[in-house]
Write a protein that holds these residues in place. Sequence first.
Motif, PDB file in Angstrom:
ATOM      1  N   ARG A 127       0.806  -1.215   0.000  1.00  0.00           N
ATOM      2  CA  ARG A 127       0.000   0.000   0.000  1.00  0.00           C
ATOM      3  C   ARG A 127       0.843   1.271   0.000  1.00  0.00           C
ATOM      4  NH1 ARG A 127      -5.413  -0.529   3.653  1.00  0.00           N
ATOM      5  NH2 ARG A 127      -6.183  -2.509   2.822  1.00  0.00           N
ATOM      6  N   GLY A 128       2.141   1.119   0.174  1.00  0.00           N
ATOM      7  CA  GLY A 128       3.003   2.286   0.225  1.00  0.00           C
ATOM      8  C   GLY A 128       3.024   2.977   1.568  1.00  0.00           C
ATOM      9  N   VAL A 129       2.478   2.333   2.589  1.00  0.00           N
ATOM     10  CA  VAL A 129       2.519   2.928   3.920  1.00  0.00           C
ATOM     11  C   VAL A 129       3.958   2.988   4.419  1.00  0.00           C
ATOM     12  CG1 VAL A 129       1.735   2.693   6.308  1.00  0.00           C
ATOM     13  CG2 VAL A 129       0.191   2.134   4.419  1.00  0.00           C
ATOM     14  N   THR A 130       4.738   1.930   4.151  1.00  0.00           N
ATOM     15  CA  THR A 130       6.155   1.879   4.505  1.00  0.00           C
ATOM     16  C   THR A 130       6.936   1.376   3.296  1.00  0.00           C
ATOM     17  OG1 THR A 130       5.957  -0.391   5.334  1.00  0.00           O
ATOM     18  CG2 THR A 130       5.637   1.381   6.933  1.00  0.00           C
ATOM     19  N   ASP A 131       8.203   1.750   3.250  1.00  0.00           N
ATOM     20  CA  ASP A 131       9.063   1.223   2.189  1.00  0.00           C
ATOM     21  C   ASP A 131       9.268  -0.275   2.372  1.00  0.00           C
ATOM     22  OD1 ASP A 131       9.270   3.735   1.098  1.00  0.00           O
ATOM     23  OD2 ASP A 131      11.074   4.246   2.223  1.00  0.00           O
ATOM     24  N   SER A 132       9.592  -0.661   3.595  1.00  0.00           N
ATOM     25  CA  SER A 132       9.730  -2.074   3.958  1.00  0.00           C
ATOM     26  C   SER A 132       9.654  -2.160   5.472  1.00  0.00           C
ATOM     27  CB  SER A 132      11.066  -2.659   3.453  1.00  0.00           C
ATOM     28  OG  SER A 132      12.154  -2.009   4.091  1.00  0.00           O
ATOM     29  N   VAL A 133       9.093  -3.227   5.954  1.00  0.00           N
ATOM     30  CA  VAL A 133       8.962  -3.433   7.388  1.00  0.00           C
ATOM     31  C   VAL A 133       8.966  -4.936   7.642  1.00  0.00           C
ATOM     32  CG1 VAL A 133       6.433  -3.404   7.286  1.00  0.00           C
ATOM     33  CG2 VAL A 133       7.581  -2.883   9.445  1.00  0.00           C
TER      34      VAL A 133
END
Length: 389
Positions: A127-133
Amino acid sequence: MPVPAARPIALTAAERQRLKKAAYGHKTPHQARVRSQIVLLATRGRSNARIAVEVGVHVDTVRTWRGRFADGGLPALADRRRSGRPARFTPVQVAEAKALACQLPAETGVPPARWSCPDLAAELTARGVTDSVSASTVRRWLRQDALKPWQYRSWIFIRDPAFRTKAQRVLDLYARTFDEVALGADEYVISSDEKTSVQARCRCHPTLAPGQARAMRVNHEYGRGGALAYLAAYDVHQAEVFGRCEAATGIVPFMNLVEQVMTREPYASAKRVFWVVDNGSSHRGQRSINRLAARFPNAVLVHTPVHASRLNQIEIFFSIVQRKVVAPNDFTDLHEVRDRLRKFEDRYNATAQPFQWKFTTSDLDDLLARLDRHTPTDRHQESSVALAA
């Protein structure tokens, strides 16, 4: 260049006691142990260099903790607050992750039925909330608010419009009252039901007894030796169980159980014997009430509300039977099952005490009022009562 003098240390009795406990305790962390030893040796007037040799640390370490204690006392021996690495994720990103975890996956177009931490991490990235997590980071976020979207609990709306009336009647019987009149000494309450399909599973290899650092071992493969139904009646206030094994459940097996109980004293000559049962096919509806009253005029059949068999105390006994007799289910044949159940009844009746039933009609009213506040209007029209399970 002159060498700076060591900081003098003065201890109170309480501080000395706490430092000794930390310095010589078996469960004290290593850092706390070293710092406590430094302070204790400093109170004996020893130099920083000598303390460093005795404790096995650098002299600068001794000078640091000796000075901190002189300035701040025992609290100064703890690590100072550190700024740490700058936060990689913003509070908004964390909040969006928690909000996503509080949604059903189907509402977001994701096929899994429940969220897992890897699924949430992948969805946040998609969703583009974070780059990577990472999944562990998401798990840590959810732990802050005790969110566990991978777990679920089932619940059910009660369809019985007379739920409260029926439940109150059962709860009053447990409290030795009926229609607001106290039960007499010659009136009894029996809780009864059937435990269906008790199987005889003959394991292909013998069960191994537990040993040191080893649990009991039960072979996974087994041969089927048939199944039977276990019917039981439990005297709520006398804590006595009467059971029998039948090939199947039904009206005749249930009446056999009633016959077994009602033909013995003190029930045969009792003024009234109340039989608390659920709405199973063996004892459902007005016909079952009439059938029991015709055979035993002093027997009164009382039904629990629909979908409320947990109000029946016999279910507690059946759970004990499941844990102590049936599981892990290793029997040679049905004869062994019957024999084990009969012997357990004798053992249980020898030491049993009445169950400490604490759920009263007042608790019932509080529960129904709380559920009614959370019941949607359309659901409320279908049923006036909801019960969470």
